[in-house]
Design a protein around this motif. Structure first.
Motif, PDB file in Angstrom:
ATOM      1  N   LEU A 138       1.966   6.055  -2.356  1.00  0.00           N
ATOM      2  CA  LEU A 138       0.990   6.233  -3.424  1.00  0.00           C
ATOM      3  C   LEU A 138       0.551   4.853  -3.911  1.00  0.00           C
ATOM      4  O   LEU A 138       1.376   3.983  -4.168  1.00  0.00           O
ATOM      5  N   ALA A 139      -0.769   4.682  -4.032  1.00  0.00           N
ATOM      6  CA  ALA A 139      -1.298   3.386  -4.446  1.00  0.00           C
ATOM      7  C   ALA A 139      -2.617   3.593  -5.173  1.00  0.00           C
ATOM      8  O   ALA A 139      -3.212   4.676  -5.116  1.00  0.00           O
ATOM      9  N   ARG A 140      -3.071   2.552  -5.838  1.00  0.00           N
ATOM     10  CA  ARG A 140      -4.340   2.649  -6.555  1.00  0.00           C
ATOM     11  C   ARG A 140      -5.527   2.666  -5.601  1.00  0.00           C
ATOM     12  O   ARG A 140      -6.595   3.171  -5.940  1.00  0.00           O
ATOM     13  N   LYS A 141      -5.343   2.111  -4.414  1.00  0.00           N
ATOM     14  CA  LYS A 141      -6.415   2.121  -3.414  1.00  0.00           C
ATOM     15  C   LYS A 141      -5.798   2.248  -2.024  1.00  0.00           C
ATOM     16  O   LYS A 141      -4.659   1.837  -1.788  1.00  0.00           O
ATOM     17  N   SER A 142      -6.555   2.818  -1.111  1.00  0.00           N
ATOM     18  CA  SER A 142      -6.075   2.991   0.253  1.00  0.00           C
ATOM     19  C   SER A 142      -6.244   1.692   1.031  1.00  0.00           C
ATOM     20  O   SER A 142      -7.021   0.817   0.660  1.00  0.00           O
ATOM     21  N   ASP A 143      -5.505   1.579   2.122  1.00  0.00           N
ATOM     22  CA  ASP A 143      -5.581   0.394   2.971  1.00  0.00           C
ATOM     23  C   ASP A 143      -5.154   0.835   4.375  1.00  0.00           C
ATOM     24  O   ASP A 143      -3.965   0.913   4.679  1.00  0.00           O
ATOM     25  N   GLU A 144      -6.120   1.130   5.221  1.00  0.00           N
ATOM     26  CA  GLU A 144      -5.825   1.674   6.540  1.00  0.00           C
ATOM     27  C   GLU A 144      -5.063   0.679   7.414  1.00  0.00           C
ATOM     28  O   GLU A 144      -4.175   1.063   8.180  1.00  0.00           O
ATOM     29  N   GLU A 145      -5.413  -0.598   7.308  1.00  0.00           N
ATOM     30  CA  GLU A 145      -4.741  -1.609   8.122  1.00  0.00           C
ATOM     31  C   GLU A 145      -3.263  -1.708   7.759  1.00  0.00           C
ATOM     32  O   GLU A 145      -2.385  -1.734   8.634  1.00  0.00           O
ATOM     33  N   LEU A 146      -2.972  -1.761   6.453  1.00  0.00           N
ATOM     34  CA  LEU A 146      -1.585  -1.830   6.014  1.00  0.00           C
ATOM     35  C   LEU A 146      -0.853  -0.532   6.337  1.00  0.00           C
ATOM     36  O   LEU A 146       0.312  -0.549   6.733  1.00  0.00           O
ATOM     37  N   ALA A 147      -1.523   0.595   6.186  1.00  0.00           N
ATOM     38  CA  ALA A 147      -0.909   1.887   6.503  1.00  0.00           C
ATOM     39  C   ALA A 147      -0.459   1.929   7.962  1.00  0.00           C
ATOM     40  O   ALA A 147       0.615   2.455   8.280  1.00  0.00           O
ATOM     41  N   ALA A 148      -1.267   1.361   8.838  1.00  0.00           N
ATOM     42  CA  ALA A 148      -0.906   1.324  10.258  1.00  0.00           C
ATOM     43  C   ALA A 148       0.350   0.486  10.474  1.00  0.00           C
ATOM     44  O   ALA A 148       1.227   0.846  11.275  1.00  0.00           O
ATOM     45  N   ARG A 149       0.457  -0.625   9.748  1.00  0.00           N
ATOM     46  CA  ARG A 149       1.645  -1.477   9.880  1.00  0.00           C
ATOM     47  C   ARG A 149       2.884  -0.799   9.294  1.00  0.00           C
ATOM     48  O   ARG A 149       3.987  -0.943   9.821  1.00  0.00           O
TER      49      ARG A 149
ATOM     50  N   VAL B 135      10.032   1.860   1.918  1.00  0.00           N
ATOM     51  CA  VAL B 135       9.152   2.544   2.870  1.00  0.00           C
ATOM     52  C   VAL B 135       9.576   2.216   4.299  1.00  0.00           C
ATOM     53  O   VAL B 135       9.700   3.109   5.146  1.00  0.00           O
ATOM     54  N   GLU B 136       9.810   0.949   4.580  1.00  0.00           N
ATOM     55  CA  GLU B 136      10.200   0.545   5.930  1.00  0.00           C
ATOM     56  C   GLU B 136      11.536   1.161   6.332  1.00  0.00           C
ATOM     57  O   GLU B 136      11.707   1.590   7.475  1.00  0.00           O
ATOM     58  N   ALA B 137      12.473   1.216   5.387  1.00  0.00           N
ATOM     59  CA  ALA B 137      13.785   1.778   5.699  1.00  0.00           C
ATOM     60  C   ALA B 137      13.692   3.266   6.018  1.00  0.00           C
ATOM     61  O   ALA B 137      14.334   3.757   6.955  1.00  0.00           O
ATOM     62  N   ILE B 138      12.899   3.997   5.242  1.00  0.00           N
ATOM     63  CA  ILE B 138      12.739   5.437   5.497  1.00  0.00           C
ATOM     64  C   ILE B 138      12.025   5.662   6.823  1.00  0.00           C
ATOM     65  O   ILE B 138      12.395   6.542   7.610  1.00  0.00           O
ATOM     66  N   ALA B 139      10.998   4.865   7.082  1.00  0.00           N
ATOM     67  CA  ALA B 139      10.262   4.990   8.347  1.00  0.00           C
ATOM     68  C   ALA B 139      11.169   4.691   9.534  1.00  0.00           C
ATOM     69  O   ALA B 139      11.150   5.406  10.549  1.00  0.00           O
ATOM     70  N   GLU B 140      11.987   3.650   9.419  1.00  0.00           N
ATOM     71  CA  GLU B 140      12.897   3.281  10.499  1.00  0.00           C
ATOM     72  C   GLU B 140      13.991   4.328  10.678  1.00  0.00           C
ATOM     73  O   GLU B 140      14.469   4.546  11.797  1.00  0.00           O
ATOM     74  N   GLY B 141      14.377   4.975   9.580  1.00  0.00           N
ATOM     75  CA  GLY B 141      15.382   6.027   9.677  1.00  0.00           C
ATOM     76  C   GLY B 141      14.904   7.207  10.505  1.00  0.00           C
ATOM     77  O   GLY B 141      15.688   7.858  11.204  1.00  0.00           O
ATOM     78  N   GLY B 142      13.607   7.495  10.415  1.00  0.00           N
ATOM     79  CA  GLY B 142      13.003   8.509  11.272  1.00  0.00           C
ATOM     80  C   GLY B 142      13.292   9.950  10.927  1.00  0.00           C
ATOM     81  O   GLY B 142      12.842  10.858  11.639  1.00  0.00           O
ATOM     82  N   LYS B 143      13.992  10.198   9.848  1.00  0.00           N
ATOM     83  CA  LYS B 143      14.369  11.574   9.520  1.00  0.00           C
ATOM     84  C   LYS B 143      13.378  12.243   8.596  1.00  0.00           C
ATOM     85  O   LYS B 143      13.161  13.458   8.667  1.00  0.00           O
ATOM     86  N   HIS B 144      12.767  11.467   7.710  1.00  0.00           N
ATOM     87  CA  HIS B 144      11.893  12.022   6.689  1.00  0.00           C
ATOM     88  C   HIS B 144      10.455  11.536   6.854  1.00  0.00           C
ATOM     89  O   HIS B 144      10.205  10.419   7.312  1.00  0.00           O
TER      90      HIS B 144
ATOM     91  N   THR C 140       3.537  -0.561  -1.292  1.00  0.00           N
ATOM     92  CA  THR C 140       2.873  -1.526  -0.413  1.00  0.00           C
ATOM     93  C   THR C 140       3.444  -2.937  -0.539  1.00  0.00           C
ATOM     94  O   THR C 140       3.048  -3.835   0.196  1.00  0.00           O
ATOM     95  N   GLY C 141       4.364  -3.146  -1.462  1.00  0.00           N
ATOM     96  CA  GLY C 141       4.940  -4.476  -1.633  1.00  0.00           C
ATOM     97  C   GLY C 141       6.271  -4.405  -2.353  1.00  0.00           C
ATOM     98  O   GLY C 141       6.698  -3.337  -2.808  1.00  0.00           O
ATOM     99  N   GLY C 142       6.953  -5.541  -2.440  1.00  0.00           N
ATOM    100  CA  GLY C 142       8.198  -5.626  -3.178  1.00  0.00           C
ATOM    101  C   GLY C 142       9.271  -4.672  -2.679  1.00  0.00           C
ATOM    102  O   GLY C 142       9.355  -4.337  -1.495  1.00  0.00           O
ATOM    103  N   ILE C 143      10.115  -4.212  -3.575  1.00  0.00           N
ATOM    104  CA  ILE C 143      11.191  -3.297  -3.216  1.00  0.00           C
ATOM    105  C   ILE C 143      10.621  -1.998  -2.650  1.00  0.00           C
ATOM    106  O   ILE C 143      11.212  -1.382  -1.766  1.00  0.00           O
ATOM    107  N   GLY C 144       9.432  -1.601  -3.113  1.00  0.00           N
ATOM    108  CA  GLY C 144       8.811  -0.380  -2.606  1.00  0.00           C
ATOM    109  C   GLY C 144       8.567  -0.446  -1.120  1.00  0.00           C
ATOM    110  O   GLY C 144       8.844   0.511  -0.379  1.00  0.00           O
ATOM    111  N   ARG C 145       8.045  -1.568  -0.661  1.00  0.00           N
ATOM    112  CA  ARG C 145       7.775  -1.702   0.773  1.00  0.00           C
ATOM    113  C   ARG C 145       9.067  -1.719   1.580  1.00  0.00           C
ATOM    114  O   ARG C 145       9.126  -1.161   2.687  1.00  0.00           O
ATOM    115  N   ALA C 146      10.101  -2.352   1.061  1.00  0.00           N
ATOM    116  CA  ALA C 146      11.389  -2.360   1.748  1.00  0.00           C
ATOM    117  C   ALA C 146      11.924  -0.937   1.903  1.00  0.00           C
ATOM    118  O   ALA C 146      12.494  -0.578   2.948  1.00  0.00           O
TER     119      ALA C 146
END
Length: 327
Positions: free
Chosen positions: A32-43, A18-27, A10-16
């Protein structure tokens, strides 16, 4: 296509990443986080799954439930809140019937066992390395990418890392250079690291150590590039090795960081890198990002970190891992 779980995504290198994999569109990707966050998940475009990292059985079940093939850990190994759950995550990934691969949390430079007593995160990483070696059914690697260039070009260039200043304070036209400034340093931006890590998911085989080298310049060259980008002259102060060993250094660097630099710890020299394996992925150089961030920058100190934030950033930067989020 495989399902990838990013711990601390959800932050730092991890978020970068996540965004790269999502933008890649293949996988497919989950966070995984200590708490869920629906708003951030949508982004993010990826579900955030709340987990108890220290419950290996529960964590194993979560990985299997979501069919996770690859785990990427960006867990904060320098946390002051007790031992980070990296070993538990490794054990859960090894126990999971669906999980075959894992990138353990490193994201910096390789450091020898002589640093274990000096830096708490180094000891933790060696314990994690031992846990990976004990894994029975898990292919593992760690990623070494040098020092994050984000610290010198954010927030003008998007980053999820917090503020930090190490050796060069670009905003205030200052530099505090250990040694003669001629030792090379490897730099990489988190956005490039994310894209290369995403590409590495398709490799048939991982090596125990993975390297990313987006650019390599000396501190003297870095200062010259920053001066050219800003059109200003920096005030540069040099600290001798003798002064550093005696604990006498100028404001910006720290003794441990400075000595590691002059000894070449940031001058990564791998036989091959992900940059070599994926030449079509064009990564940014120090010159390009400094010019993009600072050439026409009109903001003052308020546009970046406060003094208190900078002091905190310096201390965190000296621990040599990216400022990564563990939720």
């Amino acid at each position: 296509m495989v399902t990838v779980a990013v711990a601390g995504g959800t932050g730092g290198i991890g978020r970068a990443i996540v965004e790269a994999i999502a933008e890649g569109g293949k996988h497919k990707i989950i966070v995984l986080a200590r708490k869920s966050d629906e708003e951030l998940a949508a982004r993010l475009g990826a579900p955030i799954i709340a987990v108890d990292y220290f419950n290996v059985l529960e964590l194993t079940h979560t990985l299997e439930k979501h069919g996770v093939h690859t785990v990427i850990s960006t867990i904060n190994m320098r946390t002051t809140e007790g031992e980070p759950p990296e070993i538990e995550l490794i054990r859960a990934a090894d126990a999971s019937k669906s999980t075959k691969r894992m990138i353990s949390s490193e994201w910096g430079i390789p450091l020898g066992p002589e640093e274990i007593e000096k830096q708490v995160q180094v000891a933790r990483k060696y314990r994690a390395k031992a846990a990976m070696e004990e894994a029975k059914d898990l292919e593992t690697t760690v990623v070494y990418n040098g020092y994050f260039l984000d610290y010198y070009v954010g927030p003008q260039i998007k980053t999820y890392l917090g503020p930090a200043t190490l050796f060069v304070d670009v905003e205030h036209d200052a530099a505090s250079i250990p040694g003669d400034g001629m030792t090379p340093v490897v730099y990489s931006h988190t956005s490039d690291v994310g894209r290369l890590v995403n590409a590495s998911l398709d490799l048939k085989k991982w090596e125990p150590e993975t390297y990313i080298v987006c650019d390599k310049v000396t501190l003297n060259e870095f200062v010259q590039l920053a001066e050219a980008a800003k059109g200003t002259k920096f005030k540069a102060v040099y600290d001798t090795v003798e002064d550093l060993k005696a604990g006498n250094w100028t404001d910006l660097p720290g003794q441990v960081a400075a000595l590691l630099l002059v000894n070449g710890a940031f001058d990564l020299k791998p036989e091959t890198t992900l940059n070599d394996m994926f030449p079509k992925i064009k990564t940014s150089t120090v010159k390009e990002l400094l010019e993009k961030a600072w050439k026409n920058f009109s903001g003052g100190p308020s546009a970046r970190a406060t003094i208190d934030q900078r002091i905190l950033g310096i201390l965190l930067a000296l621990l040599y891992t990216s400022l990564r989020s563990v939720d």
